[in-house]
Scaffold this active site. Structure first.
Site, PDB file in Angstrom:
ATOM      1  N   ILE A  40      40.470  17.587  24.969  1.00  0.00           N
ATOM      2  CA  ILE A  40      41.359  18.390  24.117  1.00  0.00           C
ATOM      3  C   ILE A  40      41.085  19.894  24.214  1.00  0.00           C
ATOM      4  O   ILE A  40      41.906  20.696  23.777  1.00  0.00           O
ATOM      5  CB  ILE A  40      41.345  17.920  22.632  1.00  0.00           C
ATOM      6  CG1 ILE A  40      39.962  18.065  21.990  1.00  0.00           C
ATOM      7  CG2 ILE A  40      41.879  16.503  22.505  1.00  0.00           C
ATOM      8  CD1 ILE A  40      39.974  17.858  20.470  1.00  0.00           C
ATOM      9  N   TYR A 128      28.938  22.488  11.736  1.00  0.00           N
ATOM     10  CA  TYR A 128      29.896  21.377  11.861  1.00  0.00           C
ATOM     11  C   TYR A 128      31.002  21.506  10.803  1.00  0.00           C
ATOM     12  O   TYR A 128      32.191  21.439  11.115  1.00  0.00           O
ATOM     13  CB  TYR A 128      29.157  20.043  11.714  1.00  0.00           C
ATOM     14  CG  TYR A 128      30.062  18.839  11.574  1.00  0.00           C
ATOM     15  CD1 TYR A 128      30.774  18.333  12.662  1.00  0.00           C
ATOM     16  CD2 TYR A 128      30.210  18.183  10.343  1.00  0.00           C
ATOM     17  CE1 TYR A 128      31.616  17.227  12.525  1.00  0.00           C
ATOM     18  CE2 TYR A 128      31.041  17.077  10.201  1.00  0.00           C
ATOM     19  CZ  TYR A 128      31.734  16.609  11.290  1.00  0.00           C
ATOM     20  OH  TYR A 128      32.567  15.515  11.155  1.00  0.00           O
TER      21      TYR A 128
HETATM   22  N1  NAP Z   1      31.142   9.805  11.492  1.00  0.00           N
HETATM   23  C1  NAP Z   1      31.250  10.206  10.224  1.00  0.00           C
HETATM   24  O1  NAP Z   1      30.418   9.894   9.366  1.00  0.00           O
HETATM   25  C2  NAP Z   1      32.413  11.062   9.810  1.00  0.00           C
HETATM   26  C3  NAP Z   1      32.495  11.493   8.482  1.00  0.00           C
HETATM   27  C4  NAP Z   1      33.589  12.280   8.108  1.00  0.00           C
HETATM   28  C5  NAP Z   1      34.567  12.609   9.026  1.00  0.00           C
HETATM   29  N2  NAP Z   1      34.449  12.190  10.313  1.00  0.00           N
HETATM   30  C6  NAP Z   1      35.504  12.560  11.262  1.00  0.00           C
HETATM   31  O2  NAP Z   1      36.176  11.367  11.640  1.00  0.00           O
HETATM   32  C7  NAP Z   1      36.626  11.477  12.994  1.00  0.00           C
HETATM   33  C8  NAP Z   1      36.134  10.280  13.792  1.00  0.00           C
HETATM   34  O3  NAP Z   1      34.707  10.239  13.709  1.00  0.00           O
HETATM   35  P1  NAP Z   1      33.871   9.121  14.496  1.00  0.00           P
HETATM   36  O4  NAP Z   1      32.538   9.009  13.836  1.00  0.00           O
HETATM   37  O5  NAP Z   1      34.721   7.913  14.669  1.00  0.00           O
HETATM   38  O6  NAP Z   1      33.685   9.853  15.898  1.00  0.00           O
HETATM   39  P2  NAP Z   1      32.644   9.492  17.067  1.00  0.00           P
HETATM   40  O7  NAP Z   1      32.409   8.025  17.088  1.00  0.00           O
HETATM   41  O8  NAP Z   1      31.475  10.404  16.958  1.00  0.00           O
HETATM   42  O9  NAP Z   1      33.470   9.869  18.359  1.00  0.00           O
HETATM   43  C9  NAP Z   1      33.959  11.155  18.603  1.00  0.00           C
HETATM   44  C10 NAP Z   1      34.819  11.046  19.848  1.00  0.00           C
HETATM   45  O10 NAP Z   1      35.332  12.319  20.166  1.00  0.00           O
HETATM   46  C11 NAP Z   1      35.417  12.376  21.580  1.00  0.00           C
HETATM   47  N3  NAP Z   1      35.419  13.755  22.051  1.00  0.00           N
HETATM   48  C12 NAP Z   1      34.443  14.678  21.921  1.00  0.00           C
HETATM   49  N4  NAP Z   1      34.826  15.823  22.525  1.00  0.00           N
HETATM   50  C13 NAP Z   1      36.067  15.617  23.044  1.00  0.00           C
HETATM   51  C14 NAP Z   1      36.968  16.395  23.788  1.00  0.00           C
HETATM   52  N5  NAP Z   1      36.684  17.657  24.143  1.00  0.00           N
HETATM   53  N6  NAP Z   1      38.164  15.852  24.147  1.00  0.00           N
HETATM   54  C15 NAP Z   1      38.466  14.580  23.799  1.00  0.00           C
HETATM   55  N7  NAP Z   1      37.636  13.773  23.106  1.00  0.00           N
HETATM   56  C16 NAP Z   1      36.446  14.283  22.735  1.00  0.00           C
HETATM   57  C17 NAP Z   1      34.173  11.655  22.063  1.00  0.00           C
HETATM   58  O11 NAP Z   1      34.348  11.201  23.374  1.00  0.00           O
HETATM   59  P3  NAP Z   1      33.040  10.901  24.283  1.00  0.00           P
HETATM   60  O12 NAP Z   1      32.407   9.709  23.647  1.00  0.00           O
HETATM   61  O13 NAP Z   1      33.612  10.620  25.584  1.00  0.00           O
HETATM   62  O14 NAP Z   1      32.193  12.123  24.217  1.00  0.00           O
HETATM   63  C18 NAP Z   1      34.047  10.523  21.061  1.00  0.00           C
HETATM   64  O15 NAP Z   1      34.646   9.340  21.539  1.00  0.00           O
HETATM   65  C19 NAP Z   1      36.141  12.844  13.476  1.00  0.00           C
HETATM   66  O16 NAP Z   1      37.161  13.775  13.303  1.00  0.00           O
HETATM   67  C20 NAP Z   1      34.997  13.162  12.535  1.00  0.00           C
HETATM   68  O17 NAP Z   1      34.812  14.565  12.417  1.00  0.00           O
HETATM   69  C21 NAP Z   1      33.405  11.415  10.721  1.00  0.00           C
END
Ligand code: NAP
Length: 280
Positions: A40, A128
């Protein structure tokens, strides 16, 4: 036969992305994009992919989520969470495509005494959090058909998350784990959030900023205890939890002490922590 609803899922290897894939309704035509298929941060690639598929809606789950690393990697955190998100917002806006973008409880400073409403003023205390807030503002400014859902403390059977770390520690035979008890939030099953997003896309856009989290409020140490107590009942390996304060468990970044979100909507058939643990 009705025309399928075409959805482009970005960051499809994220834990949330994988939960959405598992639950995509039959009337969806789901196109998934991992980071190797669509980065992205590449504006041209965003345009090309959106032009090629011309979806009805885009769900962006891609993010720089390494909260501690972001402190020393600010450029990359902002590149993905702000500039990357702006690239998507601009590309969606050209064709009036609906964009659902995910944000975080970490946009708040954690000084509240009651659940955060969408009308409360963000004040992030980490790189973050600041990068995610910047992404929110860019989405709202550049994409008319956009919605932001803030969520908190995601866990699931996929990827890296607190619940899986606790299970790993138990299976490694750690007798005791120290877990902080002065950070309070709402652990949220990514599958429930996926259901909430799917439900949201069935309706027209009413609110552009929403909160979704599961309903139980607890500390990280309560969360660990809940995981271990269920495993103990099932005869599986578990640890005892020693609650500690954040000052006794230093990390590169300060986290909000209280990051409970007032969830703006609910879903039917919510999945509980114990049901997720049963799948592990
Ligand atoms: N985890 C939490 O506790 C939490 C809490 C609140 C909000 N959120 C939000 O919820 C959403 C989903 O979180 P999650 O924990 O499911 O995420 P996650 O498992 O950490 O995965 C993040 C994904 O983003 C992809 N990514 C990173 N850089 C990228 C780029 N430049 N272009 C395209 N893709 C990219 C990564 O791909 P690669 O694996 O290939 O690097 C990874 O698959 C995020 O917006 C996060 O900020 C998460």
């Amino acid at each position: 036969m009705s025309v399928p609803f075409k959805v482009l899922l970005i960051g499809s290897n994220s834990q949330l992305g994988r939960c959405i894939k598992d639950r995509a309704p039959d009337n969806w035509c789901l196109i998934t994009m991992t980071s190797s298929q669509l980065d992205i941060t590449n504006q041209q690639q965003c345009r090309q992919v959106i032009d090629r598929y011309h979806p009805d809606a885009i769900i962006n789950t891609a993010a720089y989520t390494a909260v501690d690393n972001a402190e020393s990697d600010e450029h990359q955190a902002f590149l993905v969470n702000a500039q990357g998100v702006k690239n998507l917002a601009l590309a969606c806006n050209i064709d009036n495509i609906r964009l659902v973008h995910i944000s975080t409880d970490y946009v708040f400073d954690g000084t509240a005494k009651q659940p955060y409403q969408t009308t409360d003023t963000p004040n992030p205390i980490s790189v973050y959090g600041r990068s995610k807030l910047a992404g929110e503002l860019l989405v709202l400014a550049h994409c008319a058909q956009s919605q932001i859902i803030r969520t908190s403390w995601l866990y699931s059977e996929y990827g890296h998350n607190f619940m899986k770390t606790m299970i790993r520690l138990a299976e490694e035979g750690r007798g005791e784990v120290k877990v902080v008890d002065d950070q309070i939030g709402c652990p949220t099953y990514a599958g429930n959030l996926a259901q909430a997003i799917i439900g949201l896309l069935k309706k027209p856009i009413n609110n552009r900023l929403l909160h979704y989290c599961d309903s139980e409020i607890m500390s990280w140490s309560d969360f660990a205890k809940a995981v271990f107590s269920y495993r103990q009942q099932k005869g599986q390996a578990y640890c005892t939890v020693s609650p500690v304060s954040s000052s006794e468990y230093p990390t590169p970044v300060k986290r909000p002490a209280y990051s409970v979100l007032q969830s703006g909507f609910d879903i039917e058939n919510k999945v509980s922590l114990s049901s997720v643990l049963d799948k592990m």
